[in-house]
Design a protein around this motif. Structure first.
Motif, PDB file in Angstrom:
ATOM      1  N   ILE A 110      -4.562  10.072  17.443  1.00  0.00           N
ATOM      2  CA  ILE A 110      -3.674   9.795  16.316  1.00  0.00           C
ATOM      3  C   ILE A 110      -2.534   8.916  16.805  1.00  0.00           C
ATOM      4  CG2 ILE A 110      -2.169  10.786  14.566  1.00  0.00           C
ATOM      5  CD1 ILE A 110      -3.859  13.302  14.695  1.00  0.00           C
ATOM      6  N   ASP A 111      -2.394   7.747  16.186  1.00  0.00           N
ATOM      7  CA  ASP A 111      -1.429   6.765  16.667  1.00  0.00           C
ATOM      8  C   ASP A 111      -0.490   6.326  15.556  1.00  0.00           C
ATOM      9  OD1 ASP A 111      -0.173   4.898  18.323  1.00  0.00           O
ATOM     10  OD2 ASP A 111      -1.570   3.314  17.767  1.00  0.00           O
ATOM     11  N   SER A 112       0.809   6.570  15.762  1.00  0.00           N
ATOM     12  CA  SER A 112       1.805   6.166  14.775  1.00  0.00           C
ATOM     13  C   SER A 112       2.166   4.694  14.898  1.00  0.00           C
ATOM     14  CB  SER A 112       3.075   7.019  14.911  1.00  0.00           C
ATOM     15  OG  SER A 112       3.706   6.778  16.162  1.00  0.00           O
ATOM     16  N   GLY A 113       1.631   4.022  15.929  1.00  0.00           N
ATOM     17  CA  GLY A 113       1.931   2.616  16.133  1.00  0.00           C
ATOM     18  C   GLY A 113       0.831   1.675  15.707  1.00  0.00           C
ATOM     19  N   SER A 114      -0.222   2.201  15.070  1.00  0.00           N
ATOM     20  CA  SER A 114      -1.283   1.362  14.509  1.00  0.00           C
ATOM     21  C   SER A 114      -1.797   2.021  13.242  1.00  0.00           C
ATOM     22  CB  SER A 114      -2.415   1.155  15.519  1.00  0.00           C
ATOM     23  OG  SER A 114      -3.117   2.363  15.765  1.00  0.00           O
ATOM     24  N   SER A 115      -2.642   1.309  12.496  1.00  0.00           N
ATOM     25  CA  SER A 115      -2.991   1.807  11.160  1.00  0.00           C
ATOM     26  C   SER A 115      -4.474   1.750  10.824  1.00  0.00           C
ATOM     27  CB  SER A 115      -2.200   1.019  10.098  1.00  0.00           C
ATOM     28  OG  SER A 115      -0.813   1.117  10.345  1.00  0.00           O
ATOM     29  N   ASN A 116      -5.286   1.093  11.644  1.00  0.00           N
ATOM     30  CA  ASN A 116      -6.733   1.085  11.418  1.00  0.00           C
ATOM     31  C   ASN A 116      -7.356   2.383  11.901  1.00  0.00           C
ATOM     32  OD1 ASN A 116      -5.936  -1.934  11.921  1.00  0.00           O
ATOM     33  ND2 ASN A 116      -7.868  -2.007  10.785  1.00  0.00           N
ATOM     34  N   THR A 117      -8.484   2.757  11.296  1.00  0.00           N
ATOM     35  CA  THR A 117      -9.260   3.903  11.754  1.00  0.00           C
ATOM     36  C   THR A 117     -10.631   3.412  12.195  1.00  0.00           C
ATOM     37  OG1 THR A 117      -8.123   5.523  10.367  1.00  0.00           O
ATOM     38  CG2 THR A 117     -10.351   6.064  11.061  1.00  0.00           C
ATOM     39  N   PHE A 118     -10.991   3.753  13.433  1.00  0.00           N
ATOM     40  CA  PHE A 118     -12.310   3.362  13.918  1.00  0.00           C
ATOM     41  C   PHE A 118     -12.889   4.466  14.786  1.00  0.00           C
ATOM     42  CE2 PHE A 118      -9.788   2.039  17.580  1.00  0.00           C
ATOM     43  CZ  PHE A 118     -10.621   2.297  18.668  1.00  0.00           C
ATOM     44  N   VAL A 119     -14.202   4.406  15.036  1.00  0.00           N
ATOM     45  CA  VAL A 119     -14.908   5.446  15.774  1.00  0.00           C
ATOM     46  C   VAL A 119     -16.098   4.831  16.495  1.00  0.00           C
ATOM     47  CG1 VAL A 119     -16.438   6.083  13.866  1.00  0.00           C
ATOM     48  CG2 VAL A 119     -15.823   7.798  15.584  1.00  0.00           C
ATOM     49  N   GLY A 120     -16.480   5.437  17.641  1.00  0.00           N
ATOM     50  CA  GLY A 120     -17.662   4.981  18.353  1.00  0.00           C
ATOM     51  C   GLY A 120     -17.443   4.641  19.807  1.00  0.00           C
TER      52      GLY A 120
END
Length: 420
Positions: A110-120
């Motif tokens: 969980i990152d408050s300094g970025s906004s994209n969600t990705f996985v893999g």
């Protein structure tokens, strides 16, 4: 091995090395429309030996984002990637999230300094009945790490009834520089940071927070964070939809997000700082960031703090160091934000002495959580209030009203870091 039984509704996680874990559990705030995540808790100790380098690297990429925007404005203003570091912090956060139908569970940072969600990254993203490829590619740079991969819409289940039926995410085809056991990143930063990350488009991508609100799962586009000081047996939490009134004392005081580049692209505010009765940082802009471990100040302010405390810069740890018998001389560090003072007492300015070995230090000294933002300072980003600040004050990111709220907690004035 150092071990502390910390239970956090938001996981404190490292990237390899010694860590502690606790079992996850779900929680629902009594306030209407406010829901919390179900998570694991870990804290890495070996990563602390590089805590200064990690935080400064993250800060450098925050600053380069603003510089990059100025360069790109001469080229139609389009950003192809967002230069921010989310992978090398000494203290960071993870949660277990399910994607698809039938669902597959992944661990996301969980990152408050970025906004994209990705996985893999570690576990490959598996398309299911609810997955739909958009035909576009997402590319994001996170300082030391970067990825690219196809964009999908899919069902996302954060746990505890936090379900998004249609969320734009990315799978991973190519990646480099990610050091950790997590499978991807869940971005909780401002929506603007997603602009230009999708091929052939300068549009913004609705974030997890945007969609939870749009689908009426939560009552407001607000995130609340409670991070008790380390070590602690008391749970911390992250909530979506509002502030958890059980986690703070008195009233929340709100301040407007800064309008100054590059801090305005993040959870940025304006503040000044006094050490004792002396101003060491005049009113200026910076960031409140849970992904940074320390409190970082522009060089002039850092040097003023160093001189006022009498601390010396330790060659081994790169931290400010004081003999333990100097602890009693430390003065309060006061952050003035929106006309309200938020004070770190002497204890709050220290790393726990139990971490001296993990820091690479010695047992006869105390080490301070304030450090240099970097010799190459950038106008518009003169401080970062990291985890060491947020563990003393309940913090609310209010995207709906472009504000940040702060309040004292039972830990604000606690004293347990060192028996000096």
């Amino acid at each position: 091995m150092l071990a502390y039984p910390i239970l956090l509704l938001l996981a404190v996680v490292g990237t390899g090395g010694t860590s502690t874990k606790s079992s996850p559990h779900a929680s629902r705030n009594a306030d209407s429309g406010v829901l919390g995540l179900s998570i694991d808790a870990e804290i890495n100790l070996s990563r602390l030996s590089n805590v200064v380098a990690a935080d400064i690297a993250r800060a450098a990429h925050f600053k380069s984002h603003g510089q990059g925007k100025k360069r790109e404005s001469r080229h139609r203003g389009k950003r192809q990637s967002v230069a921010i570091s989310a992978t090398n912090s000494a203290v960071s956060f993870t949660s277990r999230v399910k994607f698809g139908d039938p669902a597959t569970e992944y661990t996301l940072l969980i990152d408050s300094g970025s906004s994209n969600t990705f996985v893999g990254l570690k576990k490959e993203y598996s398309a299911t009945n609810s997955s739909h490829a958009t035909g576009k590619t997402v590319s994001v740079t996170y300082g030391s790490g970067k990825f690219s991969g196809p964009e999908y819409t899919d069902r996302v289940d954060l746990g505890n009834n936090l379900v998004i039926t249609t969320q734009r995410i990315a799978g991973v085809n190519h990646s480099s520089g990610f050091d950790g056991s997590f499978d991807g990143i869940l971005g909780i930063g401002p929506t603007d940071l997603t602009q230009g990350t999708v091929s052939g488009s300068s549009e913004e991508i609705p974030t997890i927070l945007d969609n939870l609100f749009a689908q009426k799962t939560i009552g407001a586009k607000v995130i609340g964070m409670s991070l008790p000081p380390f070590p602690s047996n008391t749970p911390g939490s992250i909530t979506f939809g509002g502030a958890d009134s059980s986690k703070y004392k008195g009233e929340l005081a709100y301040t407007n997000l800064t309008k100054t580049d590059p801090a305005k692209d993040y959870w940025g505010i304006d503040q000044s700082i006094r050490y004792g009765d002396s101003t060491i940082l005049k009113l200026t802009s910076g960031i409140v960031d849970s992904g940074s471990t320390m409190i970082l100040l522009a060089p002039d302010a850092f040097n003023a703090y160093k001189q006022a405390t009498g601390a010396t810069l330790d060659d081994k740890t790169k931290l400010l160091k004081l003999p333990k018998d100097q602890y009693s001389k430390l003065q309060p560090l006061k952050f003035t934000i929106g006309g309200v003072d938020y004070t770190l007492n002497a204890d709050a300015q220290l790393f726990p002495c139990s971490l001296n070995k993990a820091l690479g230090g010695d047992n006869d000294s105390i080490y301070l959580v304030v450090n240099n933002l970097g010799e190459n300072s950038v106008d518009g980003l003169s401080f970062i209030n990291g985890y060491s600040f947020m563990e003393r004050f309940y913090t609310v990111y209010d995207a709906a009203n472009s504000k940040i709220g702060l309040a004292t907690t039972e830990y604000t004035d606690s004293e347990g870091n060192c028996k000096a």
